[in-house]
Design a protein around this motif. Structure first.
Motif, PDB file in Angstrom:
ATOM      1  N   LEU A   1     -42.444 -28.650   8.731  1.00 48.65           N
ATOM      2  CA  LEU A   1     -42.506 -27.789   7.552  1.00 48.65           C
ATOM      3  C   LEU A   1     -43.923 -27.675   6.999  1.00 48.65           C
ATOM      4  O   LEU A   1     -44.666 -28.662   6.939  1.00 48.65           O
ATOM      5  N   ILE A   2     -44.265 -26.476   6.566  1.00 50.58           N
ATOM      6  CA  ILE A   2     -45.524 -26.229   5.863  1.00 50.58           C
ATOM      7  C   ILE A   2     -45.310 -26.566   4.389  1.00 50.58           C
ATOM      8  O   ILE A   2     -44.280 -26.219   3.800  1.00 50.58           O
ATOM      9  N   GLY A   3     -46.288 -27.219   3.772  1.00 50.46           N
ATOM     10  CA  GLY A   3     -46.126 -27.701   2.411  1.00 50.46           C
ATOM     11  C   GLY A   3     -45.934 -26.623   1.374  1.00 50.46           C
ATOM     12  O   GLY A   3     -45.064 -26.744   0.495  1.00 50.46           O
ATOM     13  N   LYS A   4     -46.715 -25.554   1.453  1.00 47.73           N
ATOM     14  CA  LYS A   4     -46.648 -24.527   0.399  1.00 47.73           C
ATOM     15  C   LYS A   4     -45.277 -23.850   0.339  1.00 47.73           C
ATOM     16  O   LYS A   4     -44.666 -23.802  -0.735  1.00 47.73           O
ATOM     17  N   PRO A   5     -44.748 -23.308   1.449  1.00 46.27           N
ATOM     18  CA  PRO A   5     -43.393 -22.738   1.345  1.00 46.27           C
ATOM     19  C   PRO A   5     -42.326 -23.773   1.025  1.00 46.27           C
ATOM     20  O   PRO A   5     -41.307 -23.446   0.415  1.00 46.27           O
ATOM     21  N   THR A   6     -42.561 -25.021   1.416  1.00 45.20           N
ATOM     22  CA  THR A   6     -41.606 -26.066   1.053  1.00 45.20           C
ATOM     23  C   THR A   6     -41.580 -26.261  -0.451  1.00 45.20           C
ATOM     24  O   THR A   6     -40.508 -26.424  -1.050  1.00 45.20           O
ATOM     25  N   SER A   7     -42.754 -26.225  -1.093  1.00 46.62           N
ATOM     26  CA  SER A   7     -42.802 -26.367  -2.550  1.00 46.62           C
ATOM     27  C   SER A   7     -42.170 -25.173  -3.246  1.00 46.62           C
ATOM     28  O   SER A   7     -41.657 -25.295  -4.358  1.00 46.62           O
ATOM     29  N   GLU A   8     -42.179 -24.011  -2.597  1.00 52.38           N
ATOM     30  CA  GLU A   8     -41.582 -22.799  -3.166  1.00 52.38           C
ATOM     31  C   GLU A   8     -40.074 -22.732  -2.920  1.00 52.38           C
ATOM     32  O   GLU A   8     -39.343 -22.086  -3.675  1.00 52.38           O
ATOM     33  N   HIS A   9     -39.605 -23.396  -1.875  1.00 50.18           N
ATOM     34  CA  HIS A   9     -38.177 -23.369  -1.520  1.00 50.18           C
ATOM     35  C   HIS A   9     -37.686 -24.786  -1.222  1.00 50.18           C
ATOM     36  O   HIS A   9     -37.190 -25.066  -0.122  1.00 50.18           O
ATOM     37  N   PRO A  10     -37.800 -25.697  -2.186  1.00 48.18           N
ATOM     38  CA  PRO A  10     -37.419 -27.096  -1.920  1.00 48.18           C
ATOM     39  C   PRO A  10     -35.952 -27.262  -1.562  1.00 48.18           C
ATOM     40  O   PRO A  10     -35.596 -28.158  -0.800  1.00 48.18           O
ATOM     41  N   GLU A  11     -35.098 -26.381  -2.120  1.00 52.26           N
ATOM     42  CA  GLU A  11     -33.670 -26.501  -1.832  1.00 52.26           C
ATOM     43  C   GLU A  11     -33.385 -26.245  -0.353  1.00 52.26           C
ATOM     44  O   GLU A  11     -32.473 -26.834   0.232  1.00 52.26           O
ATOM     45  N   LEU A  12     -34.182 -25.380   0.265  1.00 51.16           N
ATOM     46  CA  LEU A  12     -33.990 -25.092   1.685  1.00 51.16           C
ATOM     47  C   LEU A  12     -34.460 -26.265   2.543  1.00 51.16           C
ATOM     48  O   LEU A  12     -33.834 -26.600   3.554  1.00 51.16           O
ATOM     49  N   ALA A  13     -35.541 -26.903   2.139  1.00 52.55           N
ATOM     50  CA  ALA A  13     -35.984 -28.118   2.843  1.00 52.55           C
ATOM     51  C   ALA A  13     -34.906 -29.203   2.759  1.00 52.55           C
ATOM     52  O   ALA A  13     -34.628 -29.892   3.753  1.00 52.55           O
TER      53      ALA A  13
END
Length: 271
Positions: free
Chosen positions: A104-116
């Motif tokens: 996982l890339i950190g930036k989209p993970t921070s934007e979509h934490p529920e998906l992570a």
């Protein structure tokens, strides 16, 4: 759950503003709860990996790879999470009772934490892929180190609610496989396994799903095993994936899930 019950739930979700995402989430969980199921590809075994024994793996990039047997593959997906496509990948993997590794890339993970968290909840392994996916060899060393740390911290925050640079799953893949001695040394000093790959679908190039499937299966017929690199944000890969999973099942390939050596999940032996 009966087909009638499934249809009723489908009609209920269809009336909601976020129907597609909720429906895919429900299907993923429902399918995963039924695993293993007869006739599915399944996950054959769990392979524990530590940096002391396997500091860098993937023969496309490094001298050694994972100790896979003939017709064993590790599925890996890079560059997520991406809401339009990652839930579809999760649903397809759940349908076949397959576990993969998502870098996982950190930036989209921070934007979509529920998906992570959904990826983790489905039993998949989560690795790290920097904060923004910029090339670490094309920036100053201090910036490269920050890209690594920021990316790990974002994923840890999404999964565990703690912004730490200590990776709970010490697996990392470089964007574009572009490394420097300094970044490799940093990861090795932290006990983080660096993943290259053994073969890929070249899905960063635009092509039809049919062409991508042929490219990947042709390469797999030669390699016969290995770490496979795919990208869950790529729509063409999402469209190709069901046929590829069928190919693996029909040709007697076995899925291996990689986990950290210290993990308490699963066993090295096939069920």
């Amino acid at each position: 759950m009966t087909n009638m019950r499934r249809r009723k739930l489908a009609r209920l979700f269809a009336s909601m503003p976020v129907a597609a995402l909720i429906w895919l989430a429900w299907m993923t969980l429902a399918q995963a709860a039924d695993c293993p199921r007869k006739g599915t590809l399944g996950t054959s075994r769990i392979l524990r990996v530590d940096a002391a024994t396997y500091p860098r793996v993937g023969i496309k990039n490094y001298p050694q790879t994972l100790p896979l047997r003939d017709h064993e593959v590790v599925l890996t997906f890079d560059d997520g999470p991406w809401p339009p496509t990652t839930p579809k990948v999760l649903a397809m993997l759940a349908k076949e009772c397959v576990h993969a590794t998502f870098f996982l890339i950190g930036k989209p993970t921070s934007e979509h934490p529920e998906l992570a968290r959904r990826i983790a909840a489905a039993g998949h392994t989560i690795g790290h892929h920097t904060w923004t996916h910029f090339s670490l060899m094309r920036m100053p060393q201090a910036n490269a180190f920050d890209e690594i740390d920021h990316g790990i911290s974002a994923v840890e925050m999404a999964l565990h609610g703690v912004a730490t640079t200590t990776a709970s799953t010490p697996f990392f893949r470089f964007p574009g496989f572009e490394t420097t001695e300094a970044t490799l040394d940093l990861l090795q000093s932290r006990g983080i396994v660096v993943f290259g790959t053994d073969l890929w679908a070249s899905d960063w190039n635009k092509m039809t799903p049919k062409r991508e499937l042929k490219l990947l299966t042709d390469r797999l017929r030669v390699a016969r095993k290995g770490i496979i690199l795919l990208h869950d944000p790529k729509a063409q890969t999402v469209a190709m994936l069901p046929a590829f999973l069928r190919y693996l099942r029909d040709n007697h390939y076995r899925i291996v899930q990689v986990v950290p050596a210290a993990s308490a999940v699963g066993s090295d032996e096939a069920p």
